[in-house]
Write a protein that holds these residues in place. Structure first.
Motif, PDB file in Angstrom:
ATOM      1  N   LEU A  39       1.017  -0.661   0.106  1.00  0.00           N
ATOM      2  CA  LEU A  39      -0.195   0.194   0.121  1.00  0.00           C
ATOM      3  C   LEU A  39       0.645   1.214  -0.260  1.00  0.00           C
ATOM      4  CD1 LEU A  39      -2.547  -1.113   2.377  1.00  0.00           C
ATOM      5  CD2 LEU A  39      -2.745  -1.268   0.235  1.00  0.00           C
ATOM      6  N   THR A  40       2.090   1.075   0.876  1.00  0.00           N
ATOM      7  CA  THR A  40       3.344   2.332   0.711  1.00  0.00           C
ATOM      8  C   THR A  40       3.386   3.307  -0.455  1.00  0.00           C
ATOM      9  OG1 THR A  40       4.810   0.874   0.769  1.00  0.00           O
ATOM     10  CG2 THR A  40       4.163   1.967   2.748  1.00  0.00           C
ATOM     11  N   ASP A  41       3.160   2.246  -1.772  1.00  0.00           N
ATOM     12  CA  ASP A  41       3.687   2.562  -3.469  1.00  0.00           C
ATOM     13  C   ASP A  41       2.246   3.594  -3.364  1.00  0.00           C
ATOM     14  OD1 ASP A  41       5.227   0.236  -3.834  1.00  0.00           O
ATOM     15  OD2 ASP A  41       4.002  -0.842  -4.921  1.00  0.00           O
ATOM     16  N   ALA A  42       1.719   3.336  -3.708  1.00  0.00           N
ATOM     17  CA  ALA A  42      -0.009   4.380  -3.750  1.00  0.00           C
ATOM     18  C   ALA A  42       0.239   5.624  -2.554  1.00  0.00           C
ATOM     19  CB  ALA A  42      -1.265   3.509  -3.724  1.00  0.00           C
ATOM     20  N   THR A  76       3.169   0.682 -10.665  1.00  0.00           N
ATOM     21  CA  THR A  76       4.014   0.207 -10.059  1.00  0.00           C
ATOM     22  C   THR A  76       3.431  -1.107 -10.372  1.00  0.00           C
ATOM     23  OG1 THR A  76       2.648   0.622  -8.270  1.00  0.00           O
ATOM     24  CG2 THR A  76       5.162   1.971  -8.668  1.00  0.00           C
ATOM     25  N   GLU A  77       4.195  -2.290  -9.852  1.00  0.00           N
ATOM     26  CA  GLU A  77       4.029  -3.449  -9.628  1.00  0.00           C
ATOM     27  C   GLU A  77       2.128  -3.889  -9.071  1.00  0.00           C
ATOM     28  OE1 GLU A  77       5.246  -7.820  -7.554  1.00  0.00           O
ATOM     29  OE2 GLU A  77       7.117  -6.277  -7.751  1.00  0.00           O
ATOM     30  N   ASN A  78       2.106  -3.184  -7.977  1.00  0.00           N
ATOM     31  CA  ASN A  78       1.079  -2.386  -7.323  1.00  0.00           C
ATOM     32  C   ASN A  78      -0.504  -2.025  -7.486  1.00  0.00           C
ATOM     33  OD1 ASN A  78       1.923  -5.317  -5.681  1.00  0.00           O
ATOM     34  ND2 ASN A  78       3.457  -3.434  -4.892  1.00  0.00           N
ATOM     35  N   PHE A  79      -0.339  -0.592  -7.900  1.00  0.00           N
ATOM     36  CA  PHE A  79      -0.991   0.331  -8.246  1.00  0.00           C
ATOM     37  C   PHE A  79      -0.982   0.721  -9.859  1.00  0.00           C
ATOM     38  CE2 PHE A  79      -0.826   0.427  -3.979  1.00  0.00           C
ATOM     39  CZ  PHE A  79      -2.554   0.665  -3.478  1.00  0.00           C
ATOM     40  N   THR A  80      -1.741   1.408  -9.904  1.00  0.00           N
ATOM     41  CA  THR A  80      -1.840   2.209 -11.518  1.00  0.00           C
ATOM     42  C   THR A  80      -2.759   3.607 -11.553  1.00  0.00           C
ATOM     43  OG1 THR A  80      -3.630   1.497 -11.934  1.00  0.00           O
ATOM     44  CG2 THR A  80      -2.056  -0.023 -13.356  1.00  0.00           C
ATOM     45  N   TYR A  81      -1.967   4.747 -12.069  1.00  0.00           N
ATOM     46  CA  TYR A  81      -2.662   5.429 -11.653  1.00  0.00           C
ATOM     47  C   TYR A  81      -3.231   6.188 -12.519  1.00  0.00           C
ATOM     48  CZ  TYR A  81       1.288   4.625  -7.971  1.00  0.00           C
ATOM     49  OH  TYR A  81       1.588   4.530  -6.611  1.00  0.00           O
ATOM     50  N   SER A  82      -4.034   7.432 -12.786  1.00  0.00           N
ATOM     51  CA  SER A  82      -4.650   8.025 -13.445  1.00  0.00           C
ATOM     52  C   SER A  82      -5.519   9.143 -13.177  1.00  0.00           C
ATOM     53  CB  SER A  82      -6.041   7.057 -13.712  1.00  0.00           C
ATOM     54  OG  SER A  82      -6.618   6.341 -13.379  1.00  0.00           O
ATOM     55  N   VAL A  83      -5.817   9.969 -14.057  1.00  0.00           N
ATOM     56  CA  VAL A  83      -6.500  11.493 -13.092  1.00  0.00           C
ATOM     57  C   VAL A  83      -7.951  11.381 -13.721  1.00  0.00           C
ATOM     58  CG1 VAL A  83      -6.907  13.702 -13.449  1.00  0.00           C
ATOM     59  CG2 VAL A  83      -4.864  13.238 -13.673  1.00  0.00           C
ATOM     60  N   ALA A  95      -5.478   6.201  -6.968  1.00  0.00           N
ATOM     61  CA  ALA A  95      -4.127   4.935  -7.355  1.00  0.00           C
ATOM     62  C   ALA A  95      -5.144   3.443  -6.898  1.00  0.00           C
ATOM     63  CB  ALA A  95      -3.253   4.974  -6.332  1.00  0.00           C
ATOM     64  N   THR A  96      -5.049   2.497  -8.608  1.00  0.00           N
ATOM     65  CA  THR A  96      -6.122   1.635  -8.222  1.00  0.00           C
ATOM     66  C   THR A  96      -5.274   0.121  -8.023  1.00  0.00           C
ATOM     67  OG1 THR A  96      -7.701   3.026  -9.843  1.00  0.00           O
ATOM     68  CG2 THR A  96      -7.361   0.189  -9.484  1.00  0.00           C
ATOM     69  N   GLY A  97      -5.980  -0.022  -7.133  1.00  0.00           N
ATOM     70  CA  GLY A  97      -4.768  -1.273  -6.552  1.00  0.00           C
ATOM     71  C   GLY A  97      -5.212  -3.148  -7.598  1.00  0.00           C
ATOM     72  N   ARG A  98      -3.930  -3.727  -7.931  1.00  0.00           N
ATOM     73  CA  ARG A  98      -3.997  -4.503  -8.910  1.00  0.00           C
ATOM     74  C   ARG A  98      -2.562  -5.229  -7.971  1.00  0.00           C
ATOM     75  NH1 ARG A  98      -0.265  -2.765 -14.805  1.00  0.00           N
ATOM     76  NH2 ARG A  98       1.600  -1.990 -12.816  1.00  0.00           N
ATOM     77  N   ASN A  99      -2.760  -7.099  -8.736  1.00  0.00           N
ATOM     78  CA  ASN A  99      -1.388  -7.691  -7.836  1.00  0.00           C
ATOM     79  C   ASN A  99      -2.056  -8.111  -7.045  1.00  0.00           C
ATOM     80  OD1 ASN A  99      -0.626  -7.873 -11.267  1.00  0.00           O
ATOM     81  ND2 ASN A  99       0.465  -7.078 -10.413  1.00  0.00           N
TER      82      ASN A  99
END
Length: 144
Positions: A39-42, A76-83, A95-99
């Motif tokens: 979660l620190t990635d986000a 990143t491996e764990n999150f994608t970012y979008s406006v 920030a949307t989580g993945r993996n």
């Protein structure tokens, strides 16, 4: 008379029970630790958006096309970012989580308002959503 070398069945069973109990405690604790680390990635990505957006607005006098700005967080491996919402005067970055972080969605807007949205599966695991912060553990504690 000498005693034969080796372990008795009782000693082996006691050892097996001790190892089982330690494993039952350690594996879930480690999994929870790894999730909180993901979660620190986000948190890091979204925290860097606000100063970037302020600089972008100072140069462009708009938040439109913010996601194309140099320095916008890369996936990143764990999150994608979008406006997810942008205009001349407002933005919301998600920030949307993945993996390993699937089911988590964190946002920040132009006012610094932070929110946490969770999938039904994460709520069933004991996590709680928040409209005031980014949650960092099952107890609903907010990340600083």
């Amino acid at each position: 008379m000498t005693r034969p070398a080796g372990f008795t069945l009782i000693e082996l069973l006691i050892t097996l029970v001790v190892v089982g109990v330690l494993t039952a405690v350690a594996v879930p604790a480690y999994g929870s630790y790894m999730l909180r680390t993901r979660l620190t990635d986000a948190y890091a990505g979204l925290a860097g958006v606000q100063p970037l957006a302020e600089q972008y607005w100072a140069n462009e006098h708009s938040f439109e096309e913010l996601d194309g700005a140099a320095g916008f967080p890369a996936a990143t491996e764990n999150f994608t970012y979008s406006v997810t919402a942008e205009s001349d005067t407002a933005y919301t970055v998600t920030a949307t989580g993945r993996n390993g972080a699937t089911g988590f969605r964190f946002t920040i807007d132009q006012n610094g308002r932070r929110t946490s949205a969770l999938s039904a599966a994460r709520i069933a695991e004991g996590w709680a959503a928040s409209d005031r912060c980014w949650v960092s553990d099952k107890g609903g504690k907010c990340s600083e």
